[in-house]
Design an enzyme around this catalytic site. Structure first.
Site, PDB file in Angstrom:
ATOM      1  N   LYS A  25       0.834  -1.215   0.000  1.00  0.00           N
ATOM      2  CA  LYS A  25       0.000   0.000   0.000  1.00  0.00           C
ATOM      3  C   LYS A  25       0.869   1.266   0.000  1.00  0.00           C
ATOM      4  O   LYS A  25       0.620   2.204  -0.740  1.00  0.00           O
ATOM      5  CB  LYS A  25      -0.932   0.025   1.226  1.00  0.00           C
ATOM      6  CG  LYS A  25      -1.856  -1.171   1.331  1.00  0.00           C
ATOM      7  CD  LYS A  25      -2.745  -1.088   2.562  1.00  0.00           C
ATOM      8  CE  LYS A  25      -1.986  -1.141   3.875  1.00  0.00           C
ATOM      9  NZ  LYS A  25      -1.309  -2.425   4.142  1.00  0.00           N
ATOM     10  N   ARG A 104      -9.385   0.667   9.508  1.00  0.00           N
ATOM     11  CA  ARG A 104      -8.956  -0.728   9.639  1.00  0.00           C
ATOM     12  C   ARG A 104      -9.973  -1.572  10.393  1.00  0.00           C
ATOM     13  O   ARG A 104      -9.761  -2.775  10.557  1.00  0.00           O
ATOM     14  CB  ARG A 104      -7.664  -0.737  10.453  1.00  0.00           C
ATOM     15  CG  ARG A 104      -6.446  -1.170   9.690  1.00  0.00           C
ATOM     16  CD  ARG A 104      -5.289  -0.990  10.630  1.00  0.00           C
ATOM     17  NE  ARG A 104      -4.160  -1.729  10.254  1.00  0.00           N
ATOM     18  CZ  ARG A 104      -3.075  -1.203   9.684  1.00  0.00           C
ATOM     19  NH1 ARG A 104      -3.035   0.074   9.401  1.00  0.00           N
ATOM     20  NH2 ARG A 104      -2.052  -1.953   9.417  1.00  0.00           N
ATOM     21  N   ARG A 143      11.506  -6.292   3.883  1.00  0.00           N
ATOM     22  CA  ARG A 143      11.408  -4.828   3.838  1.00  0.00           C
ATOM     23  C   ARG A 143      12.534  -4.173   4.657  1.00  0.00           C
ATOM     24  O   ARG A 143      12.870  -4.608   5.743  1.00  0.00           O
ATOM     25  CB  ARG A 143      10.070  -4.371   4.417  1.00  0.00           C
ATOM     26  CG  ARG A 143      10.028  -2.847   4.583  1.00  0.00           C
ATOM     27  CD  ARG A 143       8.672  -2.297   4.816  1.00  0.00           C
ATOM     28  NE  ARG A 143       7.941  -2.979   5.853  1.00  0.00           N
ATOM     29  CZ  ARG A 143       6.626  -2.837   6.021  1.00  0.00           C
ATOM     30  NH1 ARG A 143       5.941  -2.070   5.202  1.00  0.00           N
ATOM     31  NH2 ARG A 143       6.013  -3.479   6.991  1.00  0.00           N
ATOM     32  N   ARG A 176      11.843  -2.939  10.389  1.00  0.00           N
ATOM     33  CA  ARG A 176      10.828  -2.534  11.370  1.00  0.00           C
ATOM     34  C   ARG A 176      10.656  -3.604  12.435  1.00  0.00           C
ATOM     35  O   ARG A 176      10.694  -4.790  12.144  1.00  0.00           O
ATOM     36  CB  ARG A 176       9.488  -2.287  10.656  1.00  0.00           C
ATOM     37  CG  ARG A 176       9.261  -0.830  10.342  1.00  0.00           C
ATOM     38  CD  ARG A 176       8.081  -0.582   9.452  1.00  0.00           C
ATOM     39  NE  ARG A 176       6.835  -1.227   9.830  1.00  0.00           N
ATOM     40  CZ  ARG A 176       5.681  -1.062   9.173  1.00  0.00           C
ATOM     41  NH1 ARG A 176       5.644  -0.278   8.106  1.00  0.00           N
ATOM     42  NH2 ARG A 176       4.579  -1.669   9.553  1.00  0.00           N
ATOM     43  N   ARG A 187      -0.264  -9.574  13.136  1.00  0.00           N
ATOM     44  CA  ARG A 187      -0.806  -8.555  12.210  1.00  0.00           C
ATOM     45  C   ARG A 187      -1.730  -9.192  11.178  1.00  0.00           C
ATOM     46  O   ARG A 187      -2.765  -8.629  10.837  1.00  0.00           O
ATOM     47  CB  ARG A 187       0.343  -7.825  11.496  1.00  0.00           C
ATOM     48  CG  ARG A 187       1.084  -6.883  12.420  1.00  0.00           C
ATOM     49  CD  ARG A 187       2.430  -6.498  11.850  1.00  0.00           C
ATOM     50  NE  ARG A 187       2.351  -5.630  10.708  1.00  0.00           N
ATOM     51  CZ  ARG A 187       3.384  -5.386   9.893  1.00  0.00           C
ATOM     52  NH1 ARG A 187       4.536  -5.983  10.098  1.00  0.00           N
ATOM     53  NH2 ARG A 187       3.240  -4.560   8.891  1.00  0.00           N
TER      54      ARG A 187
HETATM   55  P1  AP5 Z   1       4.932  -1.580   1.672  1.00  0.00           P
HETATM   56  O1  AP5 Z   1       4.609  -0.677   0.531  1.00  0.00           O
HETATM   57  O2  AP5 Z   1       5.753  -1.055   2.799  1.00  0.00           O
HETATM   58  O3  AP5 Z   1       3.615  -2.326   2.203  1.00  0.00           O
HETATM   59  P2  AP5 Z   1       2.401  -1.801   3.083  1.00  0.00           P
HETATM   60  O4  AP5 Z   1       1.174  -2.471   2.558  1.00  0.00           O
HETATM   61  O5  AP5 Z   1       2.400  -0.302   3.120  1.00  0.00           O
HETATM   62  O6  AP5 Z   1       2.819  -2.438   4.445  1.00  0.00           O
HETATM   63  P3  AP5 Z   1       2.776  -1.921   5.958  1.00  0.00           P
HETATM   64  O7  AP5 Z   1       3.471  -2.975   6.763  1.00  0.00           O
HETATM   65  O8  AP5 Z   1       3.316  -0.531   6.072  1.00  0.00           O
HETATM   66  O9  AP5 Z   1       1.294  -1.962   6.233  1.00  0.00           O
HETATM   67  P4  AP5 Z   1       0.678  -2.167   7.593  1.00  0.00           P
HETATM   68  O10 AP5 Z   1      -0.728  -1.974   7.195  1.00  0.00           O
HETATM   69  O11 AP5 Z   1       0.954  -3.394   8.349  1.00  0.00           O
HETATM   70  O12 AP5 Z   1       1.466  -1.123   8.485  1.00  0.00           O
HETATM   71  P5  AP5 Z   1       1.085   0.295   9.037  1.00  0.00           P
HETATM   72  O13 AP5 Z   1       2.295   1.097   9.035  1.00  0.00           O
HETATM   73  O14 AP5 Z   1      -0.160   0.820   8.386  1.00  0.00           O
HETATM   74  O15 AP5 Z   1       5.658  -2.869   1.027  1.00  0.00           O
HETATM   75  C1  AP5 Z   1       6.145  -3.930   1.845  1.00  0.00           C
HETATM   76  C2  AP5 Z   1       7.491  -4.442   1.259  1.00  0.00           C
HETATM   77  O16 AP5 Z   1       7.240  -5.044  -0.006  1.00  0.00           O
HETATM   78  C3  AP5 Z   1       8.541  -3.341   1.019  1.00  0.00           C
HETATM   79  O17 AP5 Z   1       9.806  -3.871   1.278  1.00  0.00           O
HETATM   80  C4  AP5 Z   1       8.385  -3.019  -0.484  1.00  0.00           C
HETATM   81  O18 AP5 Z   1       9.603  -2.550  -1.061  1.00  0.00           O
HETATM   82  C5  AP5 Z   1       8.009  -4.395  -1.032  1.00  0.00           C
HETATM   83  N1  AP5 Z   1       7.149  -4.314  -2.207  1.00  0.00           N
HETATM   84  C6  AP5 Z   1       6.135  -3.428  -2.425  1.00  0.00           C
HETATM   85  N2  AP5 Z   1       5.557  -3.690  -3.604  1.00  0.00           N
HETATM   86  C7  AP5 Z   1       6.198  -4.780  -4.104  1.00  0.00           C
HETATM   87  C8  AP5 Z   1       6.048  -5.551  -5.298  1.00  0.00           C
HETATM   88  N3  AP5 Z   1       5.128  -5.254  -6.206  1.00  0.00           N
HETATM   89  N4  AP5 Z   1       6.862  -6.625  -5.477  1.00  0.00           N
HETATM   90  C9  AP5 Z   1       7.799  -6.950  -4.565  1.00  0.00           C
HETATM   91  N5  AP5 Z   1       8.011  -6.238  -3.426  1.00  0.00           N
HETATM   92  C10 AP5 Z   1       7.207  -5.181  -3.214  1.00  0.00           C
HETATM   93  O19 AP5 Z   1       0.638  -0.091  10.533  1.00  0.00           O
HETATM   94  C11 AP5 Z   1       1.572  -0.573  11.472  1.00  0.00           C
HETATM   95  C12 AP5 Z   1       0.887  -0.759  12.818  1.00  0.00           C
HETATM   96  O20 AP5 Z   1       0.350   0.491  13.277  1.00  0.00           O
HETATM   97  C13 AP5 Z   1      -0.311  -1.710  12.838  1.00  0.00           C
HETATM   98  O21 AP5 Z   1       0.082  -3.066  12.963  1.00  0.00           O
HETATM   99  C14 AP5 Z   1      -1.070  -1.204  14.066  1.00  0.00           C
HETATM  100  O22 AP5 Z   1      -0.457  -1.628  15.259  1.00  0.00           O
HETATM  101  C15 AP5 Z   1      -0.868   0.326  13.975  1.00  0.00           C
HETATM  102  N6  AP5 Z   1      -1.942   0.966  13.201  1.00  0.00           N
HETATM  103  C16 AP5 Z   1      -1.778   1.736  12.079  1.00  0.00           C
HETATM  104  N7  AP5 Z   1      -2.961   2.166  11.633  1.00  0.00           N
HETATM  105  C17 AP5 Z   1      -3.905   1.659  12.471  1.00  0.00           C
HETATM  106  C18 AP5 Z   1      -5.319   1.725  12.499  1.00  0.00           C
HETATM  107  N8  AP5 Z   1      -6.009   2.424  11.567  1.00  0.00           N
HETATM  108  N9  AP5 Z   1      -5.976   1.066  13.495  1.00  0.00           N
HETATM  109  C19 AP5 Z   1      -5.317   0.379  14.441  1.00  0.00           C
HETATM  110  N10 AP5 Z   1      -3.963   0.264  14.467  1.00  0.00           N
HETATM  111  C20 AP5 Z   1      -3.260   0.892  13.481  1.00  0.00           C
END
Ligand code: AP5
Length: 233
Positions: A25, A104, A143, A176, A187
């Site tokens: 994302k 979420r 990542r 991370r 997760r």
């Molecule tokens: P990346 O683009 O980083 O993926 P992402 O979907 O953004 O992953 P996140 O881990 O950031 O999402 P998340 O939803 O778990 O974390 P968030 O920060 O929101 O890509 C991942 C990897 O793949 C990278 O290395 C990239 O280079 C690679 N890649 C990308 N595209 C590719 C492709 N096509 N082919 C190959 N490789 C590729 O949340 C973290 C934590 O925060 C949660 O667990 C929770 O504790 C808290 N939190 C955040 N928001 C909320 C909420 N709304 N409610 C409750 N808790 C929340």
């Protein structure tokens, strides 16, 4: 904080990005921002930024949120909603927005409706990225994130030119805390239980666009633009 645009956007875009942790994302949000000018608003990034605060400067809610994140659990709805509500300016922004990681849960989706109504704006679409779980886990495990500018790399799929060093700012790359196997498992469970049902919620509103997240980031981006064509016209 976002950079002010030299001219107001005539057609701001407002999207939610849905999908499992690690599906890509954030990577797609970066490409969409460059193309459409709408800013990415990532609740995960906002929480991670709070880590740089001194311990005495963190509110109890933020301290608790960081602990939930470390374990891979969802942060409680009221903390997340309060955080997004503080950024109502981003919801009203004339450039539009890309919500990454919010909503979420069903409760957060309902709160978002309230915030949108208060700001007098509507969502254009909800982009839902789909990928088999084993491929998602491989993306998360490889990542690496820049400690300086937060650029995201992958050891195999998007490696930096020099191992461990950010191409963009020369900062150090790190893994991370919640990309450890125990936290990844938690997760994924939280995603299945609380977030994946939101696809039906937005489908019923006619907003959902499902996108296959296989292939390179550029291929997925092209697929996204194709799918958005009727709504961007
Ligand atoms: P990346 O683009 O980083 O993926 P992402 O979907 O953004 O992953 P996140 O881990 O950031 O999402 P998340 O939803 O778990 O974390 P968030 O920060 O929101 O890509 C991942 C990897 O793949 C990278 O290395 C990239 O280079 C690679 N890649 C990308 N595209 C590719 C492709 N096509 N082919 C190959 N490789 C590729 O949340 C973290 C934590 O925060 C949660 O667990 C929770 O504790 C808290 N939190 C955040 N928001 C909320 C909420 N709304 N409610 C409750 N808790 C929340």
């Amino acid at each position: 904080m976002c950079e002010p645009q030299p001219q107001p956007q005539t057609n701001p875009r407002r999207f939610v990005l849905l999908g499992a942790p690690g599906v890509g994302k954030g990577t797609q949000a970066e490409l969409l921002t460059a193309k459409l000018g709408a800013c990415q608003l990532s609740t995960g990034d906002i929480f991670r930024a709070a880590k740089t605060l001194e311990v005495g400067e963190r509110t109890p809610a933020i301290t608790a949120a960081l602990e939930y994140m470390r374990k891979g659990e969802l942060v409680p709805d009221e903390t997340v909603v309060a955080l997004v509500a503080e950024r109502i300016g981003c919801i009203r922004c004339e450039k539009g927005f890309l919500l990454d990681g919010f909503p979420r849960t069903a409760a957060q989706a309902e709160e978002l409706e309230t915030l949108l109504a208060r700001a007098g704006v509507k969502l254009d679409a909800v982009l839902s990225y789909d990928l088999p779980i084993d491929k998602v886990v491989a993306r998360l495990s490889g990542r690496r994130t820049c400690a300086g500018c937060k650029a995201v790399f992958h050891v195999a799929a998007r490696p930096p030119k020099v191992e461990g060093i950010c191409d963009q700012c020369g900062g150090k790359l790190y893994q991370r805390e919640d990309d450890r196997p125990e936290a990844i498992r938690v997760r994924m469970e939280a995603y299945e239980k609380s977030t994946s049902p939101l696809a039906d919620y937005y489908r019923a509103k006619g907003l959902l666009i499902s996108i296959l997240a296989e292939g390179t980031p550029e291929e997925i981006f092209d697929r996204t633009l194709q799918a958005l064509k009727p709504r961007l016209a």
